[in-house]
Design an enzyme around this catalytic site. Structure first.
Site, PDB file in Angstrom:
ATOM      1  N   ALA A 165     -37.721 -18.460 -18.037  1.00 10.06           N
ATOM      2  CA  ALA A 165     -38.567 -19.041 -19.097  1.00 10.06           C
ATOM      3  C   ALA A 165     -38.050 -20.387 -19.592  1.00 10.06           C
ATOM      4  O   ALA A 165     -38.541 -20.914 -20.579  1.00 10.06           O
ATOM      5  CB  ALA A 165     -38.680 -18.054 -20.262  1.00 10.06           C
ATOM      6  N   ASP A 178     -28.663 -14.230 -14.296  1.00  7.30           N
ATOM      7  CA  ASP A 178     -29.162 -14.486 -12.949  1.00  7.30           C
ATOM      8  C   ASP A 178     -29.830 -13.183 -12.490  1.00  7.30           C
ATOM      9  O   ASP A 178     -29.141 -12.232 -12.095  1.00  7.30           O
ATOM     10  CB  ASP A 178     -27.984 -14.862 -12.039  1.00  7.30           C
ATOM     11  N   VAL A 179     -31.151 -13.158 -12.555  1.00  7.69           N
ATOM     12  CA  VAL A 179     -31.851 -11.889 -12.309  1.00  7.69           C
ATOM     13  C   VAL A 179     -31.858 -11.482 -10.832  1.00  7.69           C
ATOM     14  O   VAL A 179     -32.347 -10.407 -10.491  1.00  7.69           O
ATOM     15  CB  VAL A 179     -33.291 -11.897 -12.884  1.00  7.69           C
ATOM     16  N   TYR A 215     -40.603 -17.978   1.415  1.00  6.47           N
ATOM     17  CA  TYR A 215     -41.267 -17.913   0.108  1.00  6.47           C
ATOM     18  C   TYR A 215     -42.531 -17.033   0.199  1.00  6.47           C
ATOM     19  O   TYR A 215     -42.755 -16.166  -0.646  1.00  6.47           O
ATOM     20  CB  TYR A 215     -41.630 -19.336  -0.337  1.00  6.47           C
ATOM     21  N   LYS A 260     -43.366 -13.457  -1.781  1.00  6.27           N
ATOM     22  CA  LYS A 260     -44.513 -13.261  -2.673  1.00  6.27           C
ATOM     23  C   LYS A 260     -45.430 -12.146  -2.159  1.00  6.27           C
ATOM     24  O   LYS A 260     -45.987 -11.379  -2.944  1.00  6.27           O
ATOM     25  CB  LYS A 260     -45.279 -14.576  -2.846  1.00  6.27           C
ATOM     26  N   ILE A 294     -49.659 -25.531  -9.538  1.00  6.10           N
ATOM     27  CA  ILE A 294     -49.557 -25.769 -10.984  1.00  6.10           C
ATOM     28  C   ILE A 294     -48.556 -26.908 -11.189  1.00  6.10           C
ATOM     29  O   ILE A 294     -47.535 -26.968 -10.506  1.00  6.10           O
ATOM     30  CB  ILE A 294     -49.041 -24.492 -11.701  1.00  6.10           C
TER      31      ILE A 294
HETATM   32  P1  NAP Z   1     -39.912 -23.965 -12.096  1.00  5.71           P
HETATM   33  O1  NAP Z   1     -40.461 -24.999 -13.017  1.00  5.71           O
HETATM   34  O2  NAP Z   1     -39.018 -24.391 -10.999  1.00  5.71           O
HETATM   35  O3  NAP Z   1     -39.194 -22.844 -12.986  1.00  5.71           O
HETATM   36  C1  NAP Z   1     -38.531 -21.773 -12.374  1.00  5.71           C
HETATM   37  C2  NAP Z   1     -37.855 -20.943 -13.433  1.00  5.71           C
HETATM   38  O4  NAP Z   1     -37.191 -19.851 -12.775  1.00  5.71           O
HETATM   39  C3  NAP Z   1     -36.810 -21.711 -14.216  1.00  5.71           C
HETATM   40  O5  NAP Z   1     -36.916 -21.368 -15.583  1.00  5.71           O
HETATM   41  C4  NAP Z   1     -35.486 -21.190 -13.640  1.00  5.71           C
HETATM   42  O6  NAP Z   1     -34.462 -21.138 -14.628  1.00  5.71           O
HETATM   43  C5  NAP Z   1     -35.870 -19.769 -13.276  1.00  5.71           C
HETATM   44  N1  NAP Z   1     -34.966 -19.159 -12.289  1.00  5.71           N
HETATM   45  C6  NAP Z   1     -34.740 -19.517 -11.004  1.00  5.71           C
HETATM   46  N2  NAP Z   1     -33.818 -18.710 -10.444  1.00  5.71           N
HETATM   47  C7  NAP Z   1     -33.446 -17.822 -11.408  1.00  5.71           C
HETATM   48  C8  NAP Z   1     -32.528 -16.736 -11.440  1.00  5.71           C
HETATM   49  N3  NAP Z   1     -31.796 -16.390 -10.372  1.00  5.71           N
HETATM   50  N4  NAP Z   1     -32.393 -16.042 -12.610  1.00  5.71           N
HETATM   51  C9  NAP Z   1     -33.120 -16.369 -13.697  1.00  5.71           C
HETATM   52  N5  NAP Z   1     -33.999 -17.395 -13.724  1.00  5.71           N
HETATM   53  C10 NAP Z   1     -34.160 -18.108 -12.585  1.00  5.71           C
HETATM   54  O7  NAP Z   1     -41.084 -23.170 -11.387  1.00  5.71           O
HETATM   55  P2  NAP Z   1     -42.530 -22.716 -11.890  1.00  5.71           P
HETATM   56  O8  NAP Z   1     -43.507 -23.546 -11.171  1.00  5.71           O
HETATM   57  O9  NAP Z   1     -42.589 -22.605 -13.367  1.00  5.71           O
HETATM   58  O10 NAP Z   1     -42.578 -21.271 -11.212  1.00  5.71           O
HETATM   59  C11 NAP Z   1     -42.571 -20.049 -11.948  1.00  5.71           C
HETATM   60  C12 NAP Z   1     -43.046 -18.938 -11.033  1.00  5.71           C
HETATM   61  O11 NAP Z   1     -44.388 -19.209 -10.608  1.00  5.71           O
HETATM   62  C13 NAP Z   1     -42.213 -18.799  -9.754  1.00  5.71           C
HETATM   63  O12 NAP Z   1     -42.048 -17.439  -9.425  1.00  5.71           O
HETATM   64  C14 NAP Z   1     -43.078 -19.495  -8.708  1.00  5.71           C
HETATM   65  O13 NAP Z   1     -42.817 -19.015  -7.417  1.00  5.71           O
HETATM   66  C15 NAP Z   1     -44.457 -19.143  -9.197  1.00  5.71           C
HETATM   67  N6  NAP Z   1     -45.490 -20.051  -8.690  1.00  5.71           N
HETATM   68  C16 NAP Z   1     -45.496 -21.375  -9.028  1.00  5.71           C
HETATM   69  C17 NAP Z   1     -46.489 -22.205  -8.511  1.00  5.71           C
HETATM   70  C18 NAP Z   1     -46.574 -23.671  -8.840  1.00  5.71           C
HETATM   71  O14 NAP Z   1     -47.419 -24.368  -8.257  1.00  5.71           O
HETATM   72  N7  NAP Z   1     -45.782 -24.187  -9.762  1.00  5.71           N
HETATM   73  C19 NAP Z   1     -47.456 -21.695  -7.641  1.00  5.71           C
HETATM   74  C20 NAP Z   1     -47.402 -20.344  -7.319  1.00  5.71           C
HETATM   75  C21 NAP Z   1     -46.432 -19.531  -7.841  1.00  5.71           C
HETATM   76  P3  NAP Z   1     -33.032 -21.887 -14.540  1.00  5.71           P
HETATM   77  O15 NAP Z   1     -33.302 -23.334 -14.235  1.00  5.71           O
HETATM   78  O16 NAP Z   1     -32.473 -21.654 -15.891  1.00  5.71           O
HETATM   79  O17 NAP Z   1     -32.262 -21.226 -13.434  1.00  5.71           O
END
Ligand code: NAP
Length: 243
Positions: free
Chosen positions: A10, A60-61, A152, A156, A185
């Site tokens: 988050a 770290d989940v 990836y 998913k 997004i």
């Molecule tokens: P983002 O901006 O890169 O954010 C990812 C988040 O995940 C960050 O808060 C990061 O926190 C956290 N994270 C990563 N590894 C972690 C771990 N081991 N433990 C705890 N937290 C962790 O990405 P987003 O676009 O918001 O993506 C959020 C979700 O939506 C993801 O599952 C992604 O696959 C999915 N999604 C995104 C898109 C898109 O277009 N953006 C499309 C489809 C699906 P830290 O930096 O603190 O580690």
């Protein structure tokens, strides 16, 4: 007492937007982060200024003991967990033949194993309360597969399998499990694409635009209010992928 929700990942992007929306609705939000402590503290401060208190918890989940710590923090403080949002995720853009075992383990553990571990940690409390909702943040690539994002896509698609099977197993305990599958997004995750590439992608999307994190958080809010949706993969992608 208000509903208690854990949002993994988050500190920015989609998870941050979900945490904000739910905190503003009055839910007790436990916002998890791993590396981005500064961003998580800024989120906490921003909401505090608006009158909402949230907890931020480093974990770290992708590691069992840290997932457990996150669930235990929540149970010790609030005594229950109503909603788990498995949002934390990472992506990589690479030829399949260049992928290594390390890439596989990192992506699968972060995107898929984390949801397995977190769900196991919260479900006993949800079963005890005969109430719960789990939302897995999937992806359009989990549904149709994405070139150069094979691991990836596997992670998913695995999440969607978890969603469907667990929804059947937990339905009798009044626990709903759903996936949300975003298209593209605007977040840091997509910084790897150039402006030109983003424009090309927009042309493939019937609604002609990239989505915003709020398009996803609105669906989360709706799923929380809903009572009868379970085992579903809800696509939010501007019509980019229609199955
Ligand atoms: P983002 O901006 O890169 O954010 C990812 C988040 O995940 C960050 O808060 C990061 O926190 C956290 N994270 C990563 N590894 C972690 C771990 N081991 N433990 C705890 N937290 C962790 O990405 P987003 O676009 O918001 O993506 C959020 C979700 O939506 C993801 O599952 C992604 O696959 C999915 N999604 C995104 C898109 C898109 O277009 N953006 C499309 C489809 C699906 P830290 O930096 O603190 O580690």
């Amino acid at each position: 007492m208000e509903k208690v929700v854990i949002v993994t990942g988050a500190s920015r992007g989609i998870g941050r937007e979900i945490a904000k929306r739910l905190a503003k609705k009055g839910l007790k939000v436990i916002a998890n982060y791993n590396k981005s402590q500064k961003e998580a503290e800024e989120l906490q401060e921003e909401l505090r200024k608006e009158g909402q208190e949230i907890d931020i918890v480093k974990a770290d989940v992708s590691k069992r003991e840290e997932a457990r710590k996150l669930a235990e923090f929540t149970l010790n403080k609030y005594g229950k967990i109503d909603i788990l949002i498995n949002n934390a995720g990472i992506s990589e853009y690479k030829l399949f033949t260049d992928e290594t075992d390390e890439d596989w383990n990192k992506i699968i553990n972060t995107n898929l194993y984390s949801a397995f571990a977190m769900s196991q940690e919260v479900i006993p409390n949800m079963i005890h309360n005969k109430n719960g909702l789990i939302i897995n943040m999937s992806s359009a690539w989990g549904v149709v597969g994405g070139s150069l994002e094979v691991i990836y896509s596997v992670s998913k698609a695995g999440l969607d399998g978890l969603t469907k099977a667990l929804a059947k197993e937990l339905g009798p305990s009044n626990i709903r499990v759903n996936s949300i599958a975003p298209g593209m997004i605007y977040t840091k995750m997509n910084e790897k694409f150039s402006k030109e590439e983003i424009e090309e992608i927009k042309e493939e999307i019937p609604l002609g635009t990239i989505g915003e994190a709020s398009d996803i958080s609105k669906c989360v809010e709706w799923l929380i209010e809903d009572k009868y949706t379970t085992g579903q993969v809800i696509s939010i992608n501007g019509g980019w992928i229609i199955t």
